[in-house]
Design a protein around this motif. Structure first.
Motif, mmCIF file in Angstrom:
data_model
loop_
_atom_site.group_PDB
_atom_site.id
_atom_site.type_symbol
_atom_site.label_atom_id
_atom_site.label_comp_id
_atom_site.label_asym_id
_atom_site.label_seq_id
_atom_site.Cartn_x
_atom_site.Cartn_y
_atom_site.Cartn_z
ATOM 1 N N THR A 1 47.266 37.116 39.451
ATOM 2 C CA THR A 1 48.289 38.072 40.146
ATOM 3 C C THR A 1 47.855 39.538 39.954
ATOM 4 O O THR A 1 46.461 39.729 39.151
ATOM 5 N N SER A 2 48.078 40.413 40.380
ATOM 6 C CA SER A 2 47.463 41.768 40.688
ATOM 7 C C SER A 2 47.490 42.456 39.123
ATOM 8 O O SER A 2 48.848 42.629 38.357
ATOM 9 N N PRO A 3 46.786 42.842 38.653
ATOM 10 C CA PRO A 3 46.673 43.532 37.236
ATOM 11 C C PRO A 3 46.887 45.080 37.514
ATOM 12 O O PRO A 3 46.322 45.808 36.549
ATOM 13 N N VAL B 1 36.700 44.020 41.144
ATOM 14 C CA VAL B 1 37.267 45.258 40.730
ATOM 15 C C VAL B 1 37.650 46.064 41.962
ATOM 16 O O VAL B 1 37.189 46.113 42.796
ATOM 17 N N GLU B 2 39.123 46.109 41.655
ATOM 18 C CA GLU B 2 40.014 47.123 42.822
ATOM 19 C C GLU B 2 39.725 48.478 42.397
ATOM 20 O O GLU B 2 39.991 48.717 41.103
ATOM 21 N N TRP B 3 39.461 49.605 43.351
ATOM 22 C CA TRP B 3 39.501 50.874 43.100
ATOM 23 C C TRP B 3 38.380 51.325 41.894
ATOM 24 O O TRP B 3 38.645 52.029 40.979
ATOM 25 N N LYS C 1 42.819 43.350 49.164
ATOM 26 C CA LYS C 1 42.038 43.161 48.035
ATOM 27 C C LYS C 1 42.524 42.111 47.240
ATOM 28 O O LYS C 1 41.740 41.108 46.800
ATOM 29 N N THR C 2 43.831 42.141 46.734
ATOM 30 C CA THR C 2 44.451 41.308 45.899
ATOM 31 C C THR C 2 44.247 39.951 46.489
ATOM 32 O O THR C 2 44.387 38.818 45.965
ATOM 33 N N THR C 3 44.678 40.034 47.824
ATOM 34 C CA THR C 3 44.686 38.746 48.483
ATOM 35 C C THR C 3 43.466 37.889 48.625
ATOM 36 O O THR C 3 43.279 36.822 48.201
ATOM 37 N N PHE D 1 39.943 43.501 37.412
ATOM 38 C CA PHE D 1 40.304 44.986 37.011
ATOM 39 C C PHE D 1 41.065 45.378 38.552
ATOM 40 O O PHE D 1 40.679 45.276 39.665
ATOM 41 N N ASP D 2 42.094 46.481 38.210
ATOM 42 C CA ASP D 2 42.713 47.107 39.232
ATOM 43 C C ASP D 2 42.787 48.219 38.506
ATOM 44 O O ASP D 2 43.571 48.830 37.656
ATOM 45 N N LEU D 3 41.905 49.373 38.751
ATOM 46 C CA LEU D 3 41.665 50.522 38.228
ATOM 47 C C LEU D 3 42.168 51.606 38.891
ATOM 48 O O LEU D 3 41.956 52.827 38.930
#
Ligand code: ADP
Ligand code: MG
Length: 146
Positions: free
Chosen positions: A58-60, A109-111, A40-42, A78-80
């Protein structure tokens, strides 16, 4: 329509995401779905490059949200993963980012499932399925179109 792509490396996933980042209609919300390490972040990194953000994102994971403003483009990543529920998202003021009438760029948005109901009806859903250490099946689907 669901677009299905298989990639064999992180670089290939970045390249696909970069193309996607060049072609999306604005404003838009993109939900990235998949297990930890699925890519996901990639994908978000490649997307940002195509969209026009020059800095490496970068990953939040610990901050929940990273904002980038660059080349007159706005990206909200977002990374929830660490979020408990929609109520917590609401108390942090996150819901306004998901309002397409107010959004001035792109939300990745992740998660998003940890804030169930936060996504606008119209969004892109990107699913990541891990086939092996280096292979991923990526499915891109526009949701909420009539
Ligand atoms: P997530 O955000 O879903 O937890 P990341 O993008 O942070 O996942 O991590 C994905 C990891 O898998 C990275 O270490 C990346 O190098 C590796 N990887 C291996 N093959 C691929 C691929 N085809 N696509 C994306 N990442 C891959
Ligand atoms: Mg991630």
């Amino acid at each position: 329509m669901k677009l299905k792509i298989e990639t064999k490396s992180a670089d290939e996933t970045m390249a696909i995401a970069k193309k996607f980042g060049k072609s999306v209609f604005l404003p838009c919300v993109i939900s990235l779905i998949g297990d930890l390490g699925a890519g996901k972040t990639t994908f978000a990194k490649g997307f940002a490059l195509g969209y026009g953000i020059d800095v490496t994102i970068t990953s939040p994971t610990f901050t929940l949200l990273n904002e980038y403003k660059n080349n007159e483009k706005n990206l909200y990543h977002f990374d929830l993963y660490r979020l408990t529920d929609l109520e917590e998202a609401h108390s942090l003021g996150f819901e306004e980012y998901f309002d397409l009438t107010k959004l001035d760029g792109v939300v990745l948005v992740e998660w998003a499932s940890n804030a169930n109901g936060i996504l606008p009806a119209r969004h892109y859903e990107v699913n990541f399925i891990k086939k092996s250490d280096t292979e991923r099946l990526i499915e891109i689907e526009p949701k909420g179109l009539v």
